[in-house]
Write a protein that holds these residues in place. Structure first.
Motif, short mmCIF file in Angstrom:
data_model
loop_
_atom_site.label_atom_id
_atom_site.label_comp_id
_atom_site.label_asym_id
_atom_site.label_seq_id
_atom_site.Cartn_x
_atom_site.Cartn_y
_atom_site.Cartn_z
N SER A 77 9.15 5.51 4.16
CA SER A 77 8.56 5.94 3.06
C SER A 77 7.89 4.80 2.29
O SER A 77 6.90 4.82 1.71
N LYS A 78 8.64 3.72 2.20
CA LYS A 78 8.40 2.61 1.28
C LYS A 78 7.27 1.88 2.24
O LYS A 78 6.13 1.42 1.60
N VAL A 81 3.81 3.93 1.14
CA VAL A 81 3.44 3.68 -0.31
C VAL A 81 3.08 2.55 -0.01
O VAL A 81 1.60 2.23 -0.63
N LYS A 82 3.31 1.45 0.48
CA LYS A 82 2.75 0.01 0.73
C LYS A 82 1.17 0.02 1.23
O LYS A 82 0.29 -0.48 0.74
N THR A 85 -0.95 1.92 -1.08
CA THR A 85 -1.54 1.20 -2.42
C THR A 85 -2.28 0.09 -1.81
O THR A 85 -3.35 -0.03 -2.50
N GLU A 104 -0.62 11.42 1.00
CA GLU A 104 0.35 10.72 1.28
C GLU A 104 1.22 10.11 0.35
O GLU A 104 2.29 10.02 0.58
N LEU A 105 0.68 9.93 -0.68
CA LEU A 105 1.41 9.24 -1.95
C LEU A 105 2.10 10.29 -2.81
O LEU A 105 3.11 9.68 -3.81
N ARG A 108 5.68 10.79 -3.18
CA ARG A 108 6.37 9.54 -2.49
C ARG A 108 6.42 8.39 -3.68
O ARG A 108 7.34 7.47 -3.87
N VAL A 109 5.36 8.85 -4.88
CA VAL A 109 5.74 7.68 -5.92
C VAL A 109 5.90 8.65 -7.50
O VAL A 109 5.54 9.81 -7.11
N GLU A 113 3.34 5.63 -11.66
CA GLU A 113 2.51 4.89 -10.58
C GLU A 113 1.34 5.46 -10.11
O GLU A 113 0.31 4.91 -9.84
#
Length: 282
Positions: A77-78, A81-82, A85, A104-105, A108-109, A113
């Motif tokens: 998941s991290k 996000v990266k 982003t 996608e995000l 998860r954020v 954010e």
């Protein structure tokens, strides 16, 4: 295979083995960016498939295996996000960034954010039809979410003096939406008065926002119900600008805001309000 229609023809070269990735693309910039998005996420899609297979093979009673898998899933998941982003920062003028955010995000954020990422996009994208869908989503978040910053506002009190929400920074403040004509609001007011009197000496206060459109009725109700805290209204009824800003669809409604301006809870009633105040005002 994602593409954005435009005034020029769009050509893809691909194979059965590599679809939806293309070996060559000709077309508008938004289509090129969509393909870049798909290429960036292709390795993650393959990882997701592998993780899904691994999850299916774990014995439900094997706690060590489940814990190890959770760590893999958190890292996955991290990485999403990266990757997302980084893509958005590199493509602020692309519809692909909007597509990525929503698909996608957004799960998860944190909402704050998500808002920052949207604000980083070019104005032309934020104000497009796709951008409007994100604006509507963010508005729905603000109407229901907790643990997000409360947007500031200013409205006049009964003497015509502007009162800003941010002027209460450093205190716990209950923003209470009500109206003199609202029966359930008037029934709930004694509970709000009780909570105010009990906790007002413990860094707690209330800011009443009235959805009245009659000044005399508003002020008469304030006096009758003993609402001793700050009251504001623009006398626009359901068109109250603060109520619209926060997506208030029914009253009574409230939100408890912490000293740092974060929304801690919403729509606390009766004993629930006192229990929450007891919890945070230790």
């Amino acid at each position: 295979m994602l593409f954005v229609s435009g005034g020029e023809p769009i050509h893809f070269a691909t194979t059965l083995a590599t679809f939806p990735l293309a070996s060559a693309v000709k077309g508008n910039e938004n289509t090129m960016a969509m393909q870049a998005y798909q290429k960036a996420f292709d390795p993650l899609i393959k990882r997701a498939q592998d993780l899904n297979q691994e999850a299916r093979e774990i014995n439900p009673e094997d706690e060590p295996a489940k814990n190890a898998f959770r760590k893999k899933a958190d890292q996955f998941s991290k990485d999403i996000v990266k990757t997302g982003t980084d893509f958005i920062k590199a493509h602020p003028k692309s519809i692909a960034s909007i597509w990525l955010m929503m698909n996608e995000l957004r799960s998860r954020v944190e909402p704050a954010e998500f808002q920052q990422l949207f604000d980083s996009l070019d104005k032309s994208i934020r104000e497009s039809a796709y951008g409007n869908s994100v604006t509507a989503y963010i508005k729905s978040l603000k109407a229901n979410a907790v643990n997000i910053p409360a947007d500031d506002f200013a409205q006049e009190d009964e003497k015509g003096n502007p009162v800003k929400l941010s002027s209460f920074r450093g205190k716990y403040v209950l923003v209470d939406f009500w109206a003199s004509w609202c029966g359930p609001c008037r029934q709930e007011n004694p509970n709000v008065v009780k909570a105010y009197n009990k906790y007002k000496s413990r860094n707690f206060t209330i800011l009443g926002v009235s959805l009245d459109n009659d000044r005399d009725r508003w002020l008469r109700a304030v006096k009758q119900d003993g609402l001793a805290w700050t009251q504001v209204s623009d006398l626009k009824g359901w068109g109250n600008e603060v109520a619209v800003q926060y997506g208030i669809q029914s009253i009574p409604a409230n939100m408890l805001i912490g000293p740092d301006g974060t929304i801690l809870a919403r729509n606390l009633r009766g004993e629930e309000l006192e229990q929450k105040l007891q919890e945070v005002l230790k």
